[in-house]
Scaffold this motif. Structure first.
Motif, PDB file in Angstrom:
ATOM      1  N   TRP A 107       0.831  -1.200   0.000  1.00 55.48           N
ATOM      2  CA  TRP A 107       0.000   0.000   0.000  1.00 55.48           C
ATOM      3  C   TRP A 107       0.868   1.253   0.000  1.00 55.48           C
ATOM      4  O   TRP A 107       0.594   2.204  -0.739  1.00 55.48           O
ATOM      5  N   THR A 108       1.917   1.259   0.825  1.00 53.52           N
ATOM      6  CA  THR A 108       2.802   2.427   0.874  1.00 53.52           C
ATOM      7  C   THR A 108       3.515   2.613  -0.460  1.00 53.52           C
ATOM      8  O   THR A 108       3.718   3.750  -0.919  1.00 53.52           O
ATOM      9  N   ARG A 151       9.384   7.495  -2.713  1.00 47.29           N
ATOM     10  CA  ARG A 151       9.807   6.099  -2.682  1.00 47.29           C
ATOM     11  C   ARG A 151       9.856   5.585  -1.247  1.00 47.29           C
ATOM     12  O   ARG A 151      10.032   6.366  -0.303  1.00 47.29           O
ATOM     13  N   VAL A 152       9.697   4.283  -1.096  1.00 45.08           N
ATOM     14  CA  VAL A 152       9.813   3.615   0.197  1.00 45.08           C
ATOM     15  C   VAL A 152      11.284   3.338   0.443  1.00 45.08           C
ATOM     16  O   VAL A 152      11.991   2.864  -0.447  1.00 45.08           O
ATOM     17  N   THR A 153      11.764   3.627   1.664  1.00 43.99           N
ATOM     18  CA  THR A 153      13.192   3.493   1.951  1.00 43.99           C
ATOM     19  C   THR A 153      13.526   2.396   2.954  1.00 43.99           C
ATOM     20  O   THR A 153      14.695   2.221   3.297  1.00 43.99           O
ATOM     21  N   GLY A 154      12.538   1.669   3.449  1.00 47.96           N
ATOM     22  CA  GLY A 154      12.833   0.625   4.426  1.00 47.96           C
ATOM     23  C   GLY A 154      11.715  -0.396   4.516  1.00 47.96           C
ATOM     24  O   GLY A 154      10.698  -0.306   3.827  1.00 47.96           O
ATOM     25  N   VAL A 166      -3.268  -4.389  12.924  1.00 48.77           N
ATOM     26  CA  VAL A 166      -1.831  -4.206  13.121  1.00 48.77           C
ATOM     27  C   VAL A 166      -1.493  -2.769  12.759  1.00 48.77           C
ATOM     28  O   VAL A 166      -1.919  -2.268  11.714  1.00 48.77           O
ATOM     29  N   GLN A 167      -0.744  -2.113  13.641  1.00 50.16           N
ATOM     30  CA  GLN A 167      -0.233  -0.769  13.357  1.00 50.16           C
ATOM     31  C   GLN A 167       1.189  -0.961  12.838  1.00 50.16           C
ATOM     32  O   GLN A 167       2.010  -1.599  13.491  1.00 50.16           O
ATOM     33  N   VAL A 168       1.480  -0.423  11.642  1.00 50.71           N
ATOM     34  CA  VAL A 168       2.760  -0.661  10.972  1.00 50.71           C
ATOM     35  C   VAL A 168       3.381   0.674  10.598  1.00 50.71           C
ATOM     36  O   VAL A 168       2.693   1.555  10.096  1.00 50.71           O
ATOM     37  N   THR A 169       4.690   0.814  10.848  1.00 55.62           N
ATOM     38  CA  THR A 169       5.410   1.997  10.359  1.00 55.62           C
ATOM     39  C   THR A 169       6.203   1.600   9.129  1.00 55.62           C
ATOM     40  O   THR A 169       6.827   0.533   9.082  1.00 55.62           O
ATOM     41  N   VAL A 170       6.150   2.468   8.107  1.00 50.52           N
ATOM     42  CA  VAL A 170       6.874   2.238   6.856  1.00 50.52           C
ATOM     43  C   VAL A 170       7.623   3.525   6.539  1.00 50.52           C
ATOM     44  O   VAL A 170       7.004   4.571   6.347  1.00 50.52           O
ATOM     45  N   PRO A 171       8.975   3.474   6.470  1.00 52.85           N
ATOM     46  CA  PRO A 171       9.742   4.687   6.177  1.00 52.85           C
ATOM     47  C   PRO A 171       9.733   5.009   4.674  1.00 52.85           C
ATOM     48  O   PRO A 171       9.788   4.117   3.837  1.00 52.85           O
ATOM     49  N   THR A 172       9.641   6.303   4.375  1.00 53.32           N
ATOM     50  CA  THR A 172       9.764   6.783   2.993  1.00 53.32           C
ATOM     51  C   THR A 172      10.872   7.822   2.958  1.00 53.32           C
ATOM     52  O   THR A 172      11.441   8.171   3.996  1.00 53.32           O
ATOM     53  N   ASN A 173      11.158   8.336   1.773  1.00 54.55           N
ATOM     54  CA  ASN A 173      12.241   9.315   1.655  1.00 54.55           C
ATOM     55  C   ASN A 173      11.868  10.681   2.217  1.00 54.55           C
ATOM     56  O   ASN A 173      12.733  11.523   2.404  1.00 54.55           O
TER      57      ASN A 173
END
Length: 196
Positions: A107-108, A151-154, A166-173
């Motif tokens: 999704w991210t 872009r997604v970075t991690g 579920v709570q999820v963290t997704v790093p981006t630039n």
């Protein structure tokens, strides 16, 4: 117009309703009598309902223990089951389902995919397979040109895990997204996001 005579049924009724209006004392007495009749009727109805409740309670199964002589009668136990807590229990972070983390990452990836000039509907269509129907209505109002990340970075990382969310963290630039993934009839879907 009918003639009013001092005899007959209508004359008797007229005497009855005019009697309280002849003096303030009669009016007050009539009001007190009317109030007493209403209170008496309410008390009688309450007594009848109360006796019905005790007859139903006396027909309860014989498994209840009789009260000891001289002891006050305890109220009958309720038949309703206890209510479970409404807050979900948190599970350990290691219990995060991998399909939920995968949906958050995909999704991210679709969220940051917005080349300049892309129509908002095309951007929302890219998010549709990973988003709940309710949240798609919110995303329709988002302008992809206002999204700073490209872009997604991690890797996605669970920060809070419950049985069906579920709570999820997704790093981006540009920022880190805090994505809420919930279990629906169609599988895991994103139901919201915010800046972490």
């Amino acid at each position: 117009m009918p003639i009013r005579t001092p005899r007959g049924r209508s004359a008797a009724y007229r005497v009855l309703w005019q009697w309280p209006l002849r003096s303030p004392a009669r009016l007050g007495l009539s009001a007190v009598l009317l109030l007493a009749v209403v209170v008496g009727a309410v008390a009688a109805i309450g007594a009848v309902r109360g006796t019905r409740g005790t007859t139903v309670a006396s027909e309860a199964p014989a498994t209840a223990q009789p009260a000891a002589p001289g002891a006050d009668a305890a109220p009958a136990p309720t038949v309703l089951p206890p209510v479970a807590p409404l807050t979900p229990r948190n599970l350990p972070l290691s219990a995060a389902p991998s399909p939920a983390l995968s949906v958050a990452a995909r999704w991210t990836g679709a969220w940051v995919d917005h080349p300049p000039g892309v129509p908002a509907q095309k951007w929302v269509d890219g998010l549709r397979p990973f988003t709940t129907d309710e949240y798609l209505g919110v995303l329709v109002g988002v302008d992809p040109a206002n999204i700073p990340a490209t872009r997604v970075t991690g890797e996605p990382r669970a920060t809070k895990v419950a049985a069906r969310s579920v709570q999820v963290t997704v790093p981006t630039n540009a920022l880190t997204l805090d994505v809420l993934v919930v279990l629906t009839d169609d599988g895991w879907r994103v139901a919201g996001y915010d800046k972490a």
